[in-house]
Motif scaffolding. Structure first.
Motif, mmCIF file in Angstrom:
data_model
loop_
_atom_site.group_PDB
_atom_site.id
_atom_site.type_symbol
_atom_site.label_atom_id
_atom_site.label_comp_id
_atom_site.label_asym_id
_atom_site.label_seq_id
_atom_site.Cartn_x
_atom_site.Cartn_y
_atom_site.Cartn_z
ATOM 1 N N ALA A 1 52.594 30.160 35.764
ATOM 2 C CA ALA A 1 51.475 30.987 36.223
ATOM 3 C C ALA A 1 50.640 31.471 35.050
ATOM 4 O O ALA A 1 49.403 31.453 35.108
ATOM 5 C CB ALA A 1 51.994 32.168 37.035
ATOM 6 N N SER A 2 51.295 31.901 33.980
ATOM 7 C CA SER A 2 50.540 32.376 32.823
ATOM 8 C C SER A 2 49.759 31.231 32.178
ATOM 9 O O SER A 2 48.605 31.405 31.780
ATOM 10 C CB SER A 2 51.448 33.056 31.802
ATOM 11 N N ASP A 3 50.373 30.051 32.086
ATOM 12 C CA ASP A 3 49.675 28.892 31.528
ATOM 13 C C ASP A 3 48.454 28.534 32.373
ATOM 14 O O ASP A 3 47.380 28.252 31.835
ATOM 15 C CB ASP A 3 50.602 27.683 31.434
ATOM 16 N N ALA A 4 48.621 28.549 33.689
ATOM 17 C CA ALA A 4 47.508 28.220 34.582
ATOM 18 C C ALA A 4 46.378 29.232 34.433
ATOM 19 O O ALA A 4 45.194 28.859 34.381
ATOM 20 C CB ALA A 4 47.981 28.162 36.032
ATOM 21 N N GLY A 5 46.719 30.503 34.343
ATOM 22 C CA GLY A 5 45.700 31.544 34.180
ATOM 23 C C GLY A 5 44.972 31.425 32.855
ATOM 24 O O GLY A 5 43.744 31.557 32.793
ATOM 25 N N LEU A 6 45.726 31.167 31.791
ATOM 26 C CA LEU A 6 45.095 30.995 30.479
ATOM 27 C C LEU A 6 44.202 29.760 30.459
ATOM 28 O O LEU A 6 43.117 29.778 29.863
ATOM 29 C CB LEU A 6 46.167 30.902 29.392
ATOM 30 N N ASP A 7 44.648 28.685 31.097
ATOM 31 C CA ASP A 7 43.833 27.468 31.167
ATOM 32 C C ASP A 7 42.529 27.723 31.913
ATOM 33 O O ASP A 7 41.457 27.295 31.475
ATOM 34 C CB ASP A 7 44.600 26.338 31.849
ATOM 35 N N ARG A 8 42.617 28.422 33.047
ATOM 36 C CA ARG A 8 41.404 28.721 33.824
ATOM 37 C C ARG A 8 40.437 29.581 33.020
ATOM 38 O O ARG A 8 39.231 29.325 33.011
ATOM 39 C CB ARG A 8 41.762 29.422 35.134
ATOM 40 N N ALA A 9 40.963 30.595 32.356
ATOM 41 C CA ALA A 9 40.108 31.479 31.566
ATOM 42 C C ALA A 9 39.448 30.719 30.417
ATOM 43 O O ALA A 9 38.249 30.872 30.162
ATOM 44 C CB ALA A 9 40.920 32.650 31.031
ATOM 45 N N SER A 10 40.226 29.884 29.738
ATOM 46 C CA SER A 10 39.693 29.100 28.629
ATOM 47 C C SER A 10 38.627 28.108 29.101
ATOM 48 O O SER A 10 37.573 27.967 28.485
ATOM 49 C CB SER A 10 40.830 28.358 27.933
ATOM 50 N N ASP A 11 38.905 27.440 30.211
ATOM 51 C CA ASP A 11 37.941 26.479 30.759
ATOM 52 C C ASP A 11 36.652 27.171 31.187
ATOM 53 O O ASP A 11 35.557 26.651 30.962
ATOM 54 C CB ASP A 11 38.544 25.728 31.945
ATOM 55 N N MET A 12 36.770 28.341 31.805
ATOM 56 C CA MET A 12 35.586 29.066 32.251
ATOM 57 C C MET A 12 34.745 29.520 31.054
ATOM 58 O O MET A 12 33.523 29.376 31.051
ATOM 59 C CB MET A 12 35.970 30.289 33.087
ATOM 60 N N ALA A 13 35.407 30.028 30.029
ATOM 61 C CA ALA A 13 34.686 30.457 28.831
ATOM 62 C C ALA A 13 34.013 29.266 28.161
ATOM 63 O O ALA A 13 32.870 29.369 27.692
ATOM 64 C CB ALA A 13 35.632 31.150 27.866
ATOM 65 N N ASP A 14 34.695 28.125 28.126
ATOM 66 C CA ASP A 14 34.123 26.917 27.530
ATOM 67 C C ASP A 14 32.882 26.474 28.305
ATOM 68 O O ASP A 14 31.865 26.094 27.712
ATOM 69 C CB ASP A 14 35.171 25.811 27.496
ATOM 70 N N GLU A 15 32.964 26.554 29.625
ATOM 71 C CA GLU A 15 31.826 26.188 30.463
ATOM 72 C C GLU A 15 30.647 27.134 30.229
ATOM 73 O O GLU A 15 29.504 26.693 30.096
ATOM 74 C CB GLU A 15 32.244 26.236 31.931
ATOM 75 N N LYS A 16 30.929 28.425 30.139
ATOM 76 C CA LYS A 16 29.868 29.422 29.962
ATOM 77 C C LYS A 16 29.187 29.302 28.606
ATOM 78 O O LYS A 16 28.019 29.638 28.477
ATOM 79 C CB LYS A 16 30.415 30.842 30.132
ATOM 80 N N THR A 17 29.919 28.831 27.594
ATOM 81 C CA THR A 17 29.331 28.691 26.261
ATOM 82 C C THR A 17 28.789 27.286 26.018
ATOM 83 O O THR A 17 28.378 26.965 24.905
ATOM 84 C CB THR A 17 30.366 29.029 25.163
ATOM 85 N N GLY A 18 28.799 26.466 27.050
ATOM 86 C CA GLY A 18 28.265 25.113 26.920
ATOM 87 C C GLY A 18 29.095 24.223 26.010
ATOM 88 O O GLY A 18 28.574 23.277 25.424
ATOM 89 N N GLY A 19 30.378 24.526 25.868
ATOM 90 C CA GLY A 19 31.255 23.705 25.047
ATOM 91 C C GLY A 19 31.081 23.907 23.553
ATOM 92 O O GLY A 19 31.675 23.187 22.756
ATOM 93 N N LYS A 20 30.288 24.892 23.157
ATOM 94 C CA LYS A 20 29.995 25.104 21.736
ATOM 95 C C LYS A 20 31.185 25.664 20.959
ATOM 96 O O LYS A 20 31.244 25.506 19.743
ATOM 97 C CB LYS A 20 28.816 26.059 21.579
ATOM 98 N N HIS A 21 32.095 26.328 21.643
ATOM 99 C CA HIS A 21 33.192 27.014 20.953
ATOM 100 C C HIS A 21 34.562 26.566 21.463
ATOM 101 O O HIS A 21 35.522 27.328 21.437
ATOM 102 C CB HIS A 21 33.040 28.529 21.125
ATOM 103 N N GLY A 22 34.652 25.334 21.905
ATOM 104 C CA GLY A 22 35.883 24.823 22.486
ATOM 105 C C GLY A 22 37.082 24.937 21.571
ATOM 106 O O GLY A 22 38.171 25.320 22.002
#
Length: 57
Positions: free
Chosen positions: A19-40
Motif C-alpha cells: 500500500a505504501s509503495d502504491a501510494g508513493l508511486d501514485r504521488a510520484s507519477d502525479m508530480a511528474d505529470e504536473k511538472t511535465g516530466g522536467k524533474h523525474g
C-alpha cells in the motif's frame, strides 16, 4: 508513541508495504505529470527516500 511510529507500525506488514509503495508511486507519477516530466529524476530520488523511511524492504 507518536503518529510517525503508529504509521510505521501499520505499514509493517507485506500488505502495508504494498500500500505504501502504491501510494508513493501514485504521488510520484502525479508530480511528474504536473511538472511535465522536467524533474523525474529528482522525484524518483524523493520517492525512494520516502520509501526507505516508511517501508520495510
Amino acid at each position: 508513541m507518536g503518529i510517525g511510529d503508529k504509521a510505521k507500525d501499520a505499514l509493517g506488514g507485506e500488505k502495508g508495504e504494498q500500500a505504501s509503495d502504491a501510494g508513493l508511486d501514485r504521488a510520484s507519477d502525479m508530480a511528474d505529470e504536473k511538472t511535465g516530466g522536467k524533474h523525474g529524476d529528482k522525484l524518483d530520488q524523493a520517492r525512494d527516500a520516502a520509501d526507505k523511511k516508511i517501508g520495510n524492504e
